[in-house]
Design a protein around this motif. Structure first.
Motif, PDB file in Angstrom:
ATOM      1  N   ILE A   1       0.827  -1.202   0.000  1.00 38.04           N
ATOM      2  CA  ILE A   1       0.000   0.000   0.000  1.00 38.04           C
ATOM      3  C   ILE A   1       0.867   1.260   0.000  1.00 38.04           C
ATOM      4  CG2 ILE A   1      -1.605   1.358   1.407  1.00 38.04           C
ATOM      5  CD1 ILE A   1      -2.843  -1.321   2.296  1.00 38.04           C
ATOM      6  N   LYS A   2       1.929   1.223   0.787  1.00 41.61           N
ATOM      7  CA  LYS A   2       2.761   2.416   0.901  1.00 41.61           C
ATOM      8  C   LYS A   2       3.713   2.591  -0.272  1.00 41.61           C
ATOM      9  CE  LYS A   2       4.601   1.693   4.878  1.00 41.61           C
ATOM     10  NZ  LYS A   2       5.378   1.844   6.114  1.00 41.61           N
ATOM     11  N   SER A   3       3.948   1.473  -0.988  1.00 41.23           N
ATOM     12  CA  SER A   3       4.962   1.517  -2.037  1.00 41.23           C
ATOM     13  C   SER A   3       4.499   2.327  -3.244  1.00 41.23           C
ATOM     14  CB  SER A   3       5.302   0.092  -2.463  1.00 41.23           C
ATOM     15  OG  SER A   3       6.100   0.134  -3.613  1.00 41.23           O
ATOM     16  N   ASP A   4       5.345   3.249  -3.664  1.00 38.84           N
ATOM     17  CA  ASP A   4       5.025   4.057  -4.841  1.00 38.84           C
ATOM     18  C   ASP A   4       5.441   3.351  -6.121  1.00 38.84           C
ATOM     19  OD1 ASP A   4       3.781   6.185  -3.735  1.00 38.84           O
ATOM     20  OD2 ASP A   4       5.623   7.337  -3.425  1.00 38.84           O
ATOM     21  N   ASP A   5       6.549   2.623  -6.046  1.00 37.97           N
ATOM     22  CA  ASP A   5       6.984   1.936  -7.264  1.00 37.97           C
ATOM     23  C   ASP A   5       6.317   0.569  -7.353  1.00 37.97           C
ATOM     24  OD1 ASP A   5       8.349   1.009  -5.145  1.00 37.97           O
ATOM     25  OD2 ASP A   5      10.354   1.321  -5.973  1.00 37.97           O
ATOM     26  N   HIS A   6       6.909  -0.339  -8.075  1.00 37.39           N
ATOM     27  CA  HIS A   6       6.262  -1.615  -8.369  1.00 37.39           C
ATOM     28  C   HIS A   6       7.214  -2.723  -7.970  1.00 37.39           C
ATOM     29  CE1 HIS A   6       4.694   1.571 -10.869  1.00 37.39           C
ATOM     30  NE2 HIS A   6       3.560   0.922 -10.944  1.00 37.39           N
ATOM     31  N   PRO A   7       7.203  -3.080  -6.679  1.00 34.43           N
ATOM     32  CA  PRO A   7       8.245  -3.961  -6.145  1.00 34.43           C
ATOM     33  C   PRO A   7       8.169  -5.388  -6.674  1.00 34.43           C
ATOM     34  CG  PRO A   7       6.539  -3.582  -4.501  1.00 34.43           C
ATOM     35  CD  PRO A   7       6.224  -2.694  -5.661  1.00 34.43           C
ATOM     36  N   THR A   8       9.318  -6.027  -6.764  1.00 31.75           N
ATOM     37  CA  THR A   8       9.391  -7.464  -6.998  1.00 31.75           C
ATOM     38  C   THR A   8       9.231  -8.168  -5.652  1.00 31.75           C
ATOM     39  OG1 THR A   8      11.771  -7.559  -6.629  1.00 31.75           O
ATOM     40  CG2 THR A   8      11.037  -7.078  -8.877  1.00 31.75           C
ATOM     41  N   ALA A   9       9.031  -9.476  -5.703  1.00 34.89           N
ATOM     42  CA  ALA A   9       8.922 -10.249  -4.463  1.00 34.89           C
ATOM     43  C   ALA A   9      10.189 -10.060  -3.630  1.00 34.89           C
ATOM     44  CB  ALA A   9       8.698 -11.726  -4.782  1.00 34.89           C
ATOM     45  N   ASP A  10      11.325 -10.000  -4.309  1.00 36.66           N
ATOM     46  CA  ASP A  10      12.586  -9.858  -3.613  1.00 36.66           C
ATOM     47  C   ASP A  10      12.741  -8.478  -2.980  1.00 36.66           C
ATOM     48  OD1 ASP A  10      15.057 -11.297  -3.004  1.00 36.66           O
ATOM     49  OD2 ASP A  10      16.018  -9.631  -4.067  1.00 36.66           O
ATOM     50  N   ASP A  11      12.234  -7.449  -3.651  1.00 32.43           N
ATOM     51  CA  ASP A  11      12.229  -6.102  -3.058  1.00 32.43           C
ATOM     52  C   ASP A  11      11.504  -6.135  -1.720  1.00 32.43           C
ATOM     53  OD1 ASP A  11      13.492  -5.022  -5.281  1.00 32.43           O
ATOM     54  OD2 ASP A  11      11.613  -4.430  -6.259  1.00 32.43           O
ATOM     55  N   ILE A  12      10.360  -6.788  -1.712  1.00 27.22           N
ATOM     56  CA  ILE A  12       9.540  -6.845  -0.508  1.00 27.22           C
ATOM     57  C   ILE A  12      10.267  -7.639   0.573  1.00 27.22           C
ATOM     58  CG2 ILE A  12       7.314  -7.565   0.444  1.00 27.22           C
ATOM     59  CD1 ILE A  12       6.217  -7.385  -2.463  1.00 27.22           C
ATOM     60  N   TYR A  13      10.855  -8.756   0.153  1.00 23.67           N
ATOM     61  CA  TYR A  13      11.632  -9.563   1.099  1.00 23.67           C
ATOM     62  C   TYR A  13      12.708  -8.715   1.768  1.00 23.67           C
ATOM     63  CZ  TYR A  13      14.942 -12.938   2.880  1.00 23.67           C
ATOM     64  OH  TYR A  13      15.794 -13.616   3.698  1.00 23.67           O
ATOM     65  N   LYS A  14      13.479  -8.002   0.966  1.00 27.85           N
ATOM     66  CA  LYS A  14      14.575  -7.182   1.497  1.00 27.85           C
ATOM     67  C   LYS A  14      14.056  -6.098   2.436  1.00 27.85           C
ATOM     68  CE  LYS A  14      18.068  -7.657  -2.142  1.00 27.85           C
ATOM     69  NZ  LYS A  14      17.431  -7.627  -3.473  1.00 27.85           N
TER      70      LYS A  14
END
Lengths: 150, 150
Positions: free
Chosen positions: A36-49
DNA sequence: ATAATTGCAAACGATTTGCACTGCG
DNA sequence: CGCAGTGCAAATCGTTTGCAATTAT
């Protein structure tokens, strides 16, 4: 006049999830909140990190599980890209994407929905059309700059 | 009046390849020929299976090598689909695709190119736009039939 | 002749899966 | 408490890569 905050969106999303009989675990809520807070379009790994500090033992499987769940619940869109990682997009309003072929950066792009394309496709192919996907590709300003220099 | 045959297209494509200093091996020509004759949108594995009788030792790596080469030469388009296999399309004329979400069947769909979308995207995002992608999804008549029965 | 291409097997990276353990409801 | 969800490691699958042997030019 009522202004919808991120917190409202989170509450509403959690409500929607509970309705389908899903449990709200801390990890699940963290992934949802990040989306919800993310402005860009994260990958699963982005979220993991992004979450591994708060949840040192969290696993990628959990990220994927929850993203799939959110997708099924209609909270999140998956944007698959061939051999590379899928990107995920919390659904607020309909929009298209402009994607940099060099660095992968994704920019939102508002354009009226191409409904007439769906209608025509239905008539011509006899498919039972559900949705469409449209993306524009090119070099983002930064990458265009770098390319012209070299 | 001159009618362009598949054989002409093959000859022309080979000429185009030679111009870029590429060798014409039997395997390469077979992949190319298969792409030209193919009505659907084969995966690398489809092509492999189709050629393994004629070339018992051919490897998937060779298929992928040649598809990449054809892509770089502008003879073939790649249509990537997330976790699933990419599909490849010999470029004849510009067209869009309608894709069955159940069985993966791809049907060609003629629609005027969405040039104004590219133009607007360029203005709004300052990207140096090169191309776009648009696909319509739904159930093909056969799958729609099967779904309604069950 | 010689550099490009092949075929093989191993490597890779994103995603999924099986399963024992944990913890939400 | 019971069952859904987690974390871990192994498995999967499409695709790429390294390299020695082959072959088009």
């Amino acid at each position: 006049m009522h202004h919808t905050t991120e917190h409202d969106i989170l509450k509403e999303s959690i409500h929607k999830l509970r309705e389908t009989g899903v449990r709200i675990t801390p990890q699940r809520q963290a992934v949802l909140n990040y989306m919800i807070k993310s402005d860009d379009h994260p990958t699963a790994d982005d979220i993991y990190k992004a979450l591994v500090d708060e949840f040192p033992n969290i696993s990628v499987a959990t990220i994927y599980n929850n993203l799939r769940l959110f997708k099924d619940t209609g909270l999140v869109n998956e944007l698959p890209y061939g051999d590379a990682s899928s990107r995920f997009d919390f659904i607020t309003s309909a929009h298209y994407h402009v994607i940099c072929t060099e660095c992968g950066k994704i920019t939102d792009f508002n354009y009226p929905a191409l409904n007439e394309v769906e209608t025509l496709a239905k008539h011509v192919t006899n498919f039972d059309i559900t949705h469409h996907r449209m993306e524009v590709y090119g070099l983002c300003p930064e990458c265009a700059e770098n390319t012209s220099k070299s």
